[in-house]
Structure formats: C-alpha cells, structure tokens
Design an enzyme around this catalytic site. Structure first.
Site, PDB file in Angstrom:
ATOM      1  CE  LYS A 103     -28.831  15.524   9.464  1.00  0.00           C
ATOM      2  NZ  LYS A 103     -29.555  14.255   9.431  1.00  0.00           N
ATOM      3  CB  SER A 149     -30.778  15.185  13.195  1.00  0.00           C
ATOM      4  OG  SER A 149     -31.285  14.949  11.901  1.00  0.00           O
TER       5      SER A 149
END
Length: 236
Positions: free
Chosen positions: A195, A154
C-alpha cells in the site's frame, strides 16, 4: 511513414521501457492513446511490426523488441532493448504458485519470497527459494532487495496489476507517499500488504490506489515497514 496513432504508441512504449525497464500493458496502451478497446492496440502493434519498428520474439512469451525509432522520437543512434516475458508459451497465467524465473548470466537476481496482497491483507510472506532476474537499475545502490508476486487490484491506479512482480528494497522507514510492504496484525493474524504509506500523527494510513478499497488506518506502533517499492516486472 507512420500514422499519428502508430507514432504515439511507439513513443509511449519506448518511453515506458526506458523509464521502467518493462513495456506497458495493453490496457495502459489503450488508456494512453484514448482507444475504446484493446483490439485497436493489437492493430497498431501489428502495423508497427510490419513496418519494422518493433518485433515480437517467438518462444519468449510475447517479448517485445523495439528495433528502430523514427527521427521524430530520436532514432539516431538507437540501440534496441529487449524485455523478455517470464513465462513459457504454454504456461498457465492463472496458476496459483509463484512462477519460476530464468536467470540470465548477465542479469542480477533477487529472491522471490512469495506473494503480497494488493487488496485485503494476506498472511505473512512465506520464504520461497527461487530467484528472479531483474534489470540492474532496479537494484542499484545500497541495501538488500527481494521480489514479491502481487495478488489483487487495490494498487491498479498506481500502475500495479494483479500478477505483476514488485521489486522491494529492504528497510524499516518510508516517506509519505511511498509504496511499501507493510506488516501488521489483522484480527489476531499477522498480515502483509502492499500500500501507499502516510503517517498521520500517531497513526499510519495504508492507502489503496483503487476507489473500491478503503484506506486502513492503524496505530503507528502496530505497523512494521518491511521495504519500499523500487521496481516492477510485468508479464504478458
């Protein structure tokens, strides 16, 4: 004499090693030189090695050494810097357990605490008693540091690939846009992920760097920042 593509690749490798302490991946080289396949990168690497500009060291898991630079890149006074891969030649790159690292006497070391999700969240990080050698620049300054092995893609557009090891400086706060280790509850399970951090009023957005993944928005009081990215180590 080097061709333009050979010179471009050598300069790209040199710049990334100086900036990150680790050479770029073949995919990153391919993208930087706008080539269609990695086979072209293999040919350029071989040509640079044959001309004495780089060296691939045996028994070092494809460690890459820049031996010299042409004047066009600033070869005067250049000292080679070696970035060692961290797997033995017969290691299985697909194995699920974190890889043991070889600690060199002159290199600082940080604990490798397990795996971190760069995809969907995973359960909380386990304490794995291993150490990993890191370039001194990654742990310069105050604060404690630790390392985590990345699982998932991701964050691939931020240059973080599945299997990379990220070096984290412990801390509870982060600025917008920084890449962080964030812990939160996901369906009654305590989860941790890697993230990009964005604060939006009373909420926190944990952004992926891959359009295949959605941004996760959570109440700020449900997100715990456990540290932020300061370095990355890649193996080949």
């Amino acid at each position: 004499m080097l061709t333009k593509k050979q010179l471009d690749l050598l300069e790209f490798i040199h710049t990334r090693v100086q900036r990150d302490g680790v050479p770029p991946s073949f995919d990153e080289m391919k993208e930087a030189l706008d080539l269609r396949s990695k086979s072209g990168i293999h040919r350029l690497i071989t040509a640079l090695e044959e001309r004495g500009f780089i060296r691939r060291l045996a028994h070092k898991a494809r460690a890459l050494e820049i031996v010299k630079l042409p004047d066009a890149i600033g070869g005067g006074g250049f000292q080679p810097r070696v970035i060692d891969g961290d797997m033995a030649d017969d290691a299985d790159p697909g194995r699920s357990e974190p890889r043991p690292e070889t600690i060199e006497s002159t290199a600082p070391a940080v604990p490798l605490l397990g795996r971190i999700a760069a995809g969907g969240p995973i359960s909380a990080i386990a304490d794995v008693q291993q150490n990993i050698a890191v370039p001194p620049a990654m742990v310069a300054g105050s604060g404690n540091h630790y390392a985590l092995e990345v699982r998932g893609d991701s964050m691939i557009n931020a240059g973080i690939n599945d299997g990379d090891v990220v070096v984290i400086r412990e801390g509870r706060v982060a600025d917008n846009g920084e890449i962080v280790v964030a812990a939160f509850h996901d369906q009654n399970e305590y989860s941790v992920t890697l993230k990009r951090f964005r604060r939006k009023g009373s909420s926190v957005a944990l952004e992926a760097a891959n359009p295949d993944y959605e941004t996760r928005v959570l109440p700020a009081d449900q997100v715990e920042i456990q540290g932020k990215l300061v370095g990355l180590i890649r193996t080949y």
